[in-house]
Design a protein around this motif. Structure first.
Motif, mmCIF file in Angstrom:
data_model
loop_
_atom_site.group_PDB
_atom_site.id
_atom_site.type_symbol
_atom_site.label_atom_id
_atom_site.label_comp_id
_atom_site.label_asym_id
_atom_site.label_seq_id
_atom_site.Cartn_x
_atom_site.Cartn_y
_atom_site.Cartn_z
ATOM 1 N N ILE A 292 -2.871 -22.694 0.550
ATOM 2 C CA ILE A 292 -2.890 -24.380 0.898
ATOM 3 C C ILE A 292 -4.269 -24.447 1.239
ATOM 4 O O ILE A 292 -4.490 -25.844 0.848
ATOM 5 N N GLY A 293 -5.039 -23.553 1.804
ATOM 6 C CA GLY A 293 -6.463 -23.924 2.355
ATOM 7 C C GLY A 293 -7.201 -24.306 0.924
ATOM 8 O O GLY A 293 -8.495 -24.764 1.027
ATOM 9 N N VAL A 294 -7.004 -24.004 -0.240
ATOM 10 C CA VAL A 294 -7.681 -24.202 -1.551
ATOM 11 C C VAL A 294 -7.648 -25.875 -1.709
ATOM 12 O O VAL A 294 -8.744 -26.414 -2.280
ATOM 13 N N ILE A 295 -6.654 -26.398 -1.066
ATOM 14 C CA ILE A 295 -6.653 -27.879 -1.339
ATOM 15 C C ILE A 295 -7.709 -28.596 -0.870
ATOM 16 O O ILE A 295 -8.420 -29.391 -1.804
ATOM 17 N N PRO A 296 -8.137 -28.763 0.432
ATOM 18 C CA PRO A 296 -9.180 -29.282 0.763
ATOM 19 C C PRO A 296 -10.481 -28.912 0.291
ATOM 20 O O PRO A 296 -11.498 -29.803 0.181
ATOM 21 N N ASN A 297 -10.493 -27.516 0.035
ATOM 22 C CA ASN A 297 -11.742 -27.050 -0.602
ATOM 23 C C ASN A 297 -12.267 -27.754 -1.886
ATOM 24 O O ASN A 297 -13.566 -27.699 -2.132
ATOM 25 N N ILE A 298 -11.307 -27.580 -2.838
ATOM 26 C CA ILE A 298 -11.473 -27.998 -4.435
ATOM 27 C C ILE A 298 -10.891 -29.377 -4.388
ATOM 28 O O ILE A 298 -11.660 -30.409 -5.074
ATOM 29 N N ALA A 299 -9.890 -29.890 -4.148
ATOM 30 C CA ALA A 299 -9.374 -31.271 -4.144
ATOM 31 C C ALA A 299 -10.185 -32.365 -3.670
ATOM 32 O O ALA A 299 -10.194 -33.446 -4.425
ATOM 33 N N GLY A 300 -10.944 -32.509 -2.680
ATOM 34 C CA GLY A 300 -11.599 -33.180 -2.149
ATOM 35 C C GLY A 300 -12.812 -33.721 -3.077
ATOM 36 O O GLY A 300 -13.089 -34.787 -3.258
ATOM 37 N N ILE A 301 -13.598 -32.404 -3.702
ATOM 38 C CA ILE A 301 -14.605 -32.730 -4.575
ATOM 39 C C ILE A 301 -13.902 -33.402 -5.848
ATOM 40 O O ILE A 301 -14.488 -34.428 -6.550
ATOM 41 N N LEU A 302 -12.489 -32.761 -6.335
ATOM 42 C CA LEU A 302 -11.915 -33.672 -7.375
ATOM 43 C C LEU A 302 -11.775 -34.779 -7.120
ATOM 44 O O LEU A 302 -11.794 -35.940 -8.212
ATOM 45 N N TYR A 303 -11.025 -35.390 -6.090
ATOM 46 C CA TYR A 303 -10.868 -36.594 -5.658
ATOM 47 C C TYR A 303 -12.226 -37.788 -5.761
ATOM 48 O O TYR A 303 -12.046 -38.861 -6.346
ATOM 49 N N GLY A 304 -12.998 -37.085 -5.155
ATOM 50 C CA GLY A 304 -14.430 -37.998 -5.160
ATOM 51 C C GLY A 304 -14.890 -38.124 -6.537
ATOM 52 O O GLY A 304 -15.406 -39.343 -6.915
ATOM 53 N N GLU A 305 -14.646 -37.055 -7.540
ATOM 54 C CA GLU A 305 -14.952 -37.603 -9.147
ATOM 55 C C GLU A 305 -13.832 -38.122 -9.784
ATOM 56 O O GLU A 305 -13.978 -38.371 -11.020
ATOM 57 N N ARG A 306 -12.537 -38.459 -9.156
ATOM 58 C CA ARG A 306 -11.554 -39.166 -9.593
ATOM 59 C C ARG A 306 -10.855 -38.393 -10.815
ATOM 60 O O ARG A 306 -10.536 -38.747 -11.770
ATOM 61 N N ASP A 307 -10.806 -36.950 -10.523
ATOM 62 C CA ASP A 307 -10.364 -36.246 -11.550
ATOM 63 C C ASP A 307 -9.000 -35.953 -11.243
ATOM 64 O O ASP A 307 -8.495 -34.775 -10.552
ATOM 65 N N TYR A 308 -8.033 -36.906 -11.456
ATOM 66 C CA TYR A 308 -6.573 -36.910 -10.958
ATOM 67 C C TYR A 308 -5.741 -35.636 -11.670
ATOM 68 O O TYR A 308 -4.769 -35.008 -11.438
ATOM 69 N N PHE A 309 -6.201 -35.529 -13.170
ATOM 70 C CA PHE A 309 -5.854 -34.509 -13.853
ATOM 71 C C PHE A 309 -5.760 -33.107 -13.100
ATOM 72 O O PHE A 309 -4.952 -32.114 -13.038
ATOM 73 N N SER A 377 -2.016 -31.379 4.468
ATOM 74 C CA SER A 377 -3.222 -30.877 3.784
ATOM 75 C C SER A 377 -3.715 -31.917 2.742
ATOM 76 O O SER A 377 -4.945 -32.202 2.439
ATOM 77 N N TYR A 378 -2.567 -31.715 1.696
ATOM 78 C CA TYR A 378 -2.973 -32.781 0.321
ATOM 79 C C TYR A 378 -3.245 -34.322 0.873
ATOM 80 O O TYR A 378 -4.356 -34.855 0.372
ATOM 81 N N TYR A 379 -2.464 -34.840 1.655
ATOM 82 C CA TYR A 379 -2.667 -36.172 1.832
ATOM 83 C C TYR A 379 -3.847 -36.623 2.490
ATOM 84 O O TYR A 379 -4.583 -37.738 2.412
ATOM 85 N N GLU A 380 -4.285 -35.656 3.518
ATOM 86 C CA GLU A 380 -5.653 -35.985 4.223
ATOM 87 C C GLU A 380 -6.635 -35.855 3.204
ATOM 88 O O GLU A 380 -7.766 -36.528 3.408
ATOM 89 N N THR A 381 -6.649 -34.949 2.260
ATOM 90 C CA THR A 381 -7.833 -34.658 1.260
ATOM 91 C C THR A 381 -7.736 -35.948 0.279
ATOM 92 O O THR A 381 -8.928 -36.125 -0.086
ATOM 93 N N ILE A 382 -6.629 -36.579 -0.222
ATOM 94 C CA ILE A 382 -6.938 -37.671 -1.004
ATOM 95 C C ILE A 382 -7.045 -39.166 -0.118
ATOM 96 O O ILE A 382 -6.853 -39.901 -0.740
ATOM 97 N N GLU A 383 -7.042 -38.744 1.106
ATOM 98 C CA GLU A 383 -7.290 -40.005 1.842
ATOM 99 C C GLU A 383 -6.400 -41.008 2.230
ATOM 100 O O GLU A 383 -6.208 -42.037 2.370
ATOM 101 N N GLN A 384 -5.199 -40.408 1.953
ATOM 102 C CA GLN A 384 -3.772 -40.912 2.463
ATOM 103 C C GLN A 384 -3.526 -40.721 3.962
ATOM 104 O O GLN A 384 -2.559 -40.003 4.162
#
Length: 587
Positions: A292-309, A377-384
């Motif tokens: 699950i720790g992969v989520i904040p490490n990678i998804a935060g960058i993807l979210y900043g880039e708006r790469d929802y796919f 972890s996921y909701y925290e990363t996508i700013e929800q």
């Protein structure tokens, strides 16, 4: 050959694999440290010593708010900024929370000699003098070492976002190797007791900081210490940390409330049994926290880039791996419950039988526990943050304390039990209800949404495609882009400019990417007044904004052409990928 117009998940899958092993190793090092620490204490000092360490967990939670809680929140906020190519903003957050962590830790170190014993007496209301003495000794050393522990936790949170997941895991491994080695020496060969267990933790994590040297010297490093101009970095970090702050605050009340209830109704023995059950959660978290720790490490960058796919692909992979691991630990816990009891030094009946019965009920909460941790972890990363905070609030205190008390009460006074089976059922009920209530709230608050809570596709009108890092595939890129642009009302002139830029960038990714380059993702987004072209590849670091052709050489690779026709060009090396964004005027 896969169709050029079809975006695949190859780059995301590679990043998941790259971050997965270091993440698991980091989580395993941390949780093995906690588990083996408890095992050593139980075998050398007895079951009461296990209870004494658990007794001071509420205070440890407060001490770790800065380094652990704000460290995770700050790293997520910095990751989103890096996804937006804002290195300065990310550096300001890093600087602000680093110094806050130092000051926070120094405060507890200064007050430790005067407050450790009174705090322990307050926590141990209803406990024996021996329990109080063991807890006080442990807490004193932990508080004195809190500045060093806080810095270590803070830096560890940033290493993943900073393209160094391997250093984050190395820090935890080195720290816990020394921690457990010193644990054995202090407990076996000295009379320090629980003070030795605490000292080994502080020394181990201090020695582990040697790993940070390689991070400080790394050319991949994107954030650094900068001068702060205002309080905005603190605000941004605190907002991103709200779910973790809720988690820490609720954990404080959860541990405090549970310890009080368990000692009140089941004595020190019940606290020892519950501590072993909690250590089974540490076992599942050894693997699942790393996944699950992969989520904040990678998804935060993807979210900043708006790469929802990319975010969806990452989450699907994460959940699949996490629940496979959960199923394995669940089965092992049921099959080897007696062996777990023996491992923690509880070998005599009737205590061993009580532990076996309690643990077999307790492990039913594992799948719900992992799901709730993923959601947080996921909701925290996508700013929800509201959704993440709700799950945390429900899971860590609001439900578990009353349900644990109710379970103990019913077990003892209606079934003439020892209360511990009811305690285990209370935990299972709390985890399951947390998942259910969070689901109902999301359905009411965000009608029609699924748990991802992001758009089905990247925003705007976009073309999203992937190609192999092979020059034979690049001629297809301009054809796809021209057709896409013309079909969506973009002039042929602007379509040609975007097509040329995309092909030239792909060629350069292949030329300079080296052997590590396998796939290239290309996304063209049509916004109201501009075109955005994003190119991402997994080759060696290559920054087109600083590239200069040899003075006497003709620029056959088109970098200067790209710079000339693009309105703006940005580059960042994030999650160990080259990320280049070109901007063009739409009209």
């Amino acid at each position: 050959m896969e169709p050029v117009h079809q975006r695949n998940t190859r780059l995301i899958d590679e990043k998941f694999k790259q971050y997965l092993l270091p993440g698991i190793m980091m989580a395993m090092a941390l949780q093995i440290g906690n588990i083996v620490d408890t095992i050593l204490v139980g075998n050398f000092l007895g079951a009461e010593a296990i209870a004494s360490i658990r007794l001071v967990l509420p205070v440890e939670t407060i001490i770790q708010i800065a380094g652990y809680c704000l460290g995770i929140g700050a790293s997520i906020a910095a990751g989103v900024l890096l996804g937006k190519r804002d290195k300065q903003g990310a550096s300001e957050i890093f600087t602000a929370i680093f110094w806050f962590t130092v000051v926070w830790g120094l405060f507890f170190a200064v007050i430790a000699p005067f407050t450790a014993e009174p705090i322990t007496k307050l926590l141990a209301a209803g406990g024996g003098e021996k329990l109080i003495k063991m807890s006080s000794d442990y807490l004193l050393i932990f508080m004195i070492g809190s500045p060093l522990l806080g810095i270590g936790l803070f830096m560890g949170s940033f290493l993943g976002v900073e393209n160094h997941p391997e250093l984050a895991s190395a820090y935890m491994i080195v720290s816990n190797v020394f921690n457990l080695s010193l644990d054995y020496i202090f407990l076996k060969y000295t009379s320090m007791g629980t003070m030795g267990a605490s000292l080994s933790t502080v020394l181990g994590y201090t020695i582990g900081m040697i790993v940070f040297y390689w991070y400080i010297k790394s050319p991949k490093r994107m954030v650094s210490f900068v001068k702060l101009k205002n309080t905005k970095p603190f605000k941004d970090a605190f907002v991103a940390s709200i779910p973790m702050l809720v988690f820490m605050i609720m954990s404080f009340f959860k541990e405090l409330g549970l310890n009080t209830i368990i000692i009140r109704y089941t004595s020190d023995t019940g606290l020892s049994v519950h501590t072993v059950c909690e250590n089974v959660l540490f076992i599942i978290e050894m693997v699942t926290d790393g996944i699950i720790g992969v989520i904040p490490n990678i998804a935060g960058i993807l979210y900043g880039e708006r790469d929802y796919f990319g975010i969806r692909a990452l989450c699907n992979k994460t959940l699949k791996c996490a629940f496979i691991a959960t199923a394995a630990v669940f089965a092992a816990s049921l099959l080897f419950t007696k062996q777990i009891s023996i491992m923690f030094g509880i070998t005599e009946n009737p205590l061993q039988q009580i532990l076996i019965t309690t643990l077999q009920l307790f492990v039913i909460c594992l799948p719900f526990h992992v799901w709730n941790k993923f959601l947080t972890s996921y909701y925290e990363t996508i700013e929800q943050t509201t959704q993440a905070s709700l799950v945390t609030f429900l899971q860590n205190g609001f439900l578990v304390i009353p349900l644990a008390w109710l379970g103990i009460y019913i077990d003892m006074y209606h079934f003439n039990g020892n209360g511990l089976s009811g305690l285990a059922i209370g935990f299972v009920s709390a985890e399951a209800l947390s998942s259910l209530i969070a689901y109902i709230y999301r359905k009411i608050k965000f009608k029609g949404s699924n748990f991802y809570m992001i758009p089905e596709e990247n925003p705007g009108i976009n073309l999203d495609l992937s190609i192999k890092a092979d020059v034979n595939e690049t001629p297809m890129i301009p054809r796809e882009i021209k057709e896409f642009c013309v079909n969506h009302g973009i002039s042929k002139e602007k379509a040609n400019i975007a097509a040329v830029a995309a092909e030239e960038m792909a060629v350069n990714c292949i030329k300079f990417g080296g052997k590590s380059s396998h796939w290239i993702d290309i996304c063209l987004n049509i916004e109201e007044d501009k075109l955005l072209l994003r190119i991402r590849d997994n080759g060696v670091p290559f920054d087109p904004t600083t590239y200069q052709a040899e003075e006497n050489d003709f620029d056959i690779h088109g970098i200067n052409v790209i710079k000339a026709i693009a309105t703006k060009i940005n580059y960042i090396r994030a999650i160990d990928l080259n990320n280049t964004v070109l901007e063009f005027a739409k009209n």
